[in-house]
Design an enzyme around this catalytic site. Structure first.
Site, short mmCIF file in Angstrom:
data_model
loop_
_atom_site.label_atom_id
_atom_site.label_comp_id
_atom_site.label_asym_id
_atom_site.label_seq_id
_atom_site.Cartn_x
_atom_site.Cartn_y
_atom_site.Cartn_z
N HIS A 188 0.82 -1.22 0.00
CA HIS A 188 0.00 0.00 0.00
C HIS A 188 0.85 1.26 0.00
O HIS A 188 0.33 2.35 0.23
CB HIS A 188 -0.96 -0.01 1.19
CG HIS A 188 -1.94 -1.14 1.12
ND1 HIS A 188 -2.61 -1.63 2.22
CD2 HIS A 188 -2.37 -1.89 0.07
CE1 HIS A 188 -3.40 -2.63 1.86
NE2 HIS A 188 -3.26 -2.81 0.56
N SER A 271 -5.69 -7.67 10.36
CA SER A 271 -7.05 -8.23 10.43
C SER A 271 -7.29 -9.18 9.27
O SER A 271 -8.24 -9.97 9.30
CB SER A 271 -8.08 -7.10 10.39
OG SER A 271 -8.12 -6.51 9.10
#
Length: 402
Positions: A188, A271
Site C-alpha cells: 500500500h 485483520s
C-alpha cells in the site's frame, strides 16, 4: 379507468397510498415484535404471546439479525491468551520457524500500534472510532520509530529464518528498521517515497518527511518535480478503493514469488480483511496438502482463522519477545543514527524547502532538521498524513451525512 385500459392518475395515487400504509403497518408490527422479544418470556402478556405466534416470520428474521449482531460484536472483541497458554503456543511457533524452508511474514497495522500509530479495526482503531462518531487523532508520524516487532523481523531476516516481508503498512518502519528493500513488499506504499512515473524505469525519491501532505484518494501529485525530467512527482500510497500499479515500493512481483515458494506464512497484526482479497498471496489454487502452513498473531478474529495451523491471541511485541527468547536471538535496538532512511534520502533542491510543512526526521531528537526552527521535543498538535488523515476525514464526513 383511463383510456387504453391503464390506471388513472387518481387510481395510481390511491394504490400508492395503500402500499405505503401496508409498509408502515409492517414496520410498526416489526417494532412491536422487537419490543416483545426484548422481554423475558415470563414477563410477556397473553396478548403479546399471541402476537409472536402470529408473526413467526418476523420473529425468525429478528432473531437472525440478533445472532448476526452478536457474532460481529464477538469478532471485534480482543481476546488474550493466558501467559502459560501463550508461552506454549510460542514454543510451537518457534518450532515452525526453525523448520520452515521458506517463511514469509505478512504484517498489518497491529505491529505499529506500539509506535503510537493507531490500527484500523481495534477497539481504538480508526474505523472503529469513526463508526462511533468519535474523533481520531495520532501522534506526529515523524516521531514514530520501528517497534520491537519490526526489529525482530529484521533480525530473523538477517539469520535467514525469514525470506520476505509483505506489509500493508505505509509508515515506512520496515525500511527504517534496516530490512533490505529487496526483502520488502509494501503493498500500500510508503509515506517517505515519491516517484517520477515518466522516467523509465520510474525514478524514486526517498525523503525524510511525509510526502503525502497534499495527496489524497485519486490525487497523488506531491507538488515537487523530478530532478531529471521535470515531471510532477507522485506519492506511492494505495488508498482504499484504488489499485496499485507502481513497481516499487509495492514490489508485487517479489510478494507473489515469495508466496508461491512459501511453506510457512506468519501473519502479524493484520485483520486480514484486505489481504484475504489478494488471491496471489494465499496459494489457494494448490491442493490443501501443498499450501503453506498459516500462523496468525492477532487479538481479534480474522477471516483466515479457520485455515490457521495456530492462532496466537496476544500483542505482537509480546509474542515476538517470547519468540526471540525461544529462538535464542537478541533483538537489535533501533538507533536513529543508523536509520537507513538518511543514507537513502534525496535532499530537496534549492527552492523546494517550502514544498512541505511536515516535520523532517533527524538523526538525533535534539538536532533540528535544516530549515526547522521548532523545538523537536516541544508538544504539538497531532499531525495526520495524507494517506492517513484524508481517509479519516472522508469517513467522518460520510458518517455525519448518514
Amino acid at each position: 379507468m383511463a383510456a387504453g385500459g391503464g390506471l388513472s392518475r387518481s387510481e395510481r395515487k390511491a394504490a400508492e397510498r395503500v402500499r405505503r400504509l401496508r409498509e408502515e403497518q409492517q414496520r410498526e408490527r416489526l417494532r412491536q415484535v422487537s419490543r416483545i422479544l426484548r422481554k423475558a418470556a415470563a414477563e410477556r402478556s397473553a396478548e403479546e404471546g399471541r402476537l409472536l405466534a402470529e408473526s413467526e416470520d418476523l420473529v425468525t428474521e429478528l432473531q437472525g439479525r440478533s445472532r448476526r449482531r452478536e457474532g460481529l460484536k464477538r469478532r471485534q472483541e480482543e481476546v488474550c491468551d493466558d501467559p502459560e497458554e501463550l508461552r506454549r503456543k510460542v514454543r510451537e511457533l518457534a518450532g515452525a520457524v526453525r523448520s520452515a524452508r521458506h517463511l514469509v511474514v505478512y504484517t498489518g497495522a497491529g505491529i505499529s500500534t506500539a509506535a503510537s500509530i493507531p490500527d484500523y479495526r481495534g477497539p481504538n482503531g480508526v474505523w472503529t472510532l469513526l463508526q462511533k462518531g468519535r474523533p481520531v487523532s495520532a501522534a506526529d508520524l515523524s516521531e514514530a520509530e520501528p517497534t520491537l516487532t519490526h526489529m525482530s523481523i529484521t533480525r530473523l531476516h538477517e539469520q535467514k529464518l525469514v525470506q520476505h516481508v509483505v506489509s500493508q503498512n505505509c509508515d515506512g518502519l520496515h525500511l527504517r528498521s534496516g530490512l533490505p528493500r529487496t526483502a520488502i513488499s509494501e503493498l500500500h506504499g510508503n509515506m517517505y517515497i515519491e516517484v517520477c512515473t515518466s522516467c523509465i524505469p520510474n525514478r524514486e525519491y526517498v525523503r525524510v518527511f511525509d510526502v503525502t501532505e497534499r495527496t489524497a484518494l485519486h490525487r497523488h501529485l506531491t507538488g515537487r518535480t523530478c530532478h531529471k525530467c521535470g515531471t510532477q512527482l507522485r506519492d506511492t500510497i494505495v488508498h482504499f478503493g484504488e489499485r496499485g500499479t507502481l513497481g516499487q515500493p509495492l514490489n508485487w512481483e517479489a510478494a507473489t514469488e515469495a508466496a508461491s515458494k512459501a511453506d510457512t506464512i506468519l501473519c502479524l497484526g493484520s485483520s486480514l480483511k484486505v489481504l484475504k482479497k489478494y488471491p496471489r498471496l494465499w496459494c489457494m489454487t494448490k491442493p490443501p496438502s501443498r499450501r503453506p502452513k498459516l500462523y496468525i498473531v492477532n487479538l481479534q478474529w480474522t477471516p483466515k482463522d479457520d485455515w490457521a495451523a495456530l492462532k496466537l491471541h496476544g500483542k505482537c511485541d509480546d509474542v515476538m519477545q517470547l519468540l526471540m527468547n525461544e529462538l535464542g536471538l537478541e533483538i537489535p535496538v533501533y538507533n536513529r543514527w543508523q536509520d537507513p532512511i538518511f543514507s537513502l534520502a534525496t535532499p530537496l533542491r534549492a527552492g523546494e524547502e517550502g514544498s512541505h510543512s511536515r516535520k523532517s526526521l533527524c538523526r538525533s531528537r535534539e538536532e533540528a532538521p535544516p530549515g526547522d526552527q521548532s523545538d523537536p521535543l516541544a508538544s504539538a498538535p497531532p499531525i495526520l498524513g495524507g494517506w492517513f488523515g484524508r481517509g479519516c476525514a472522508k469517513r467522518a464526513k460520510r458518517k455525519k451525512v448518514a
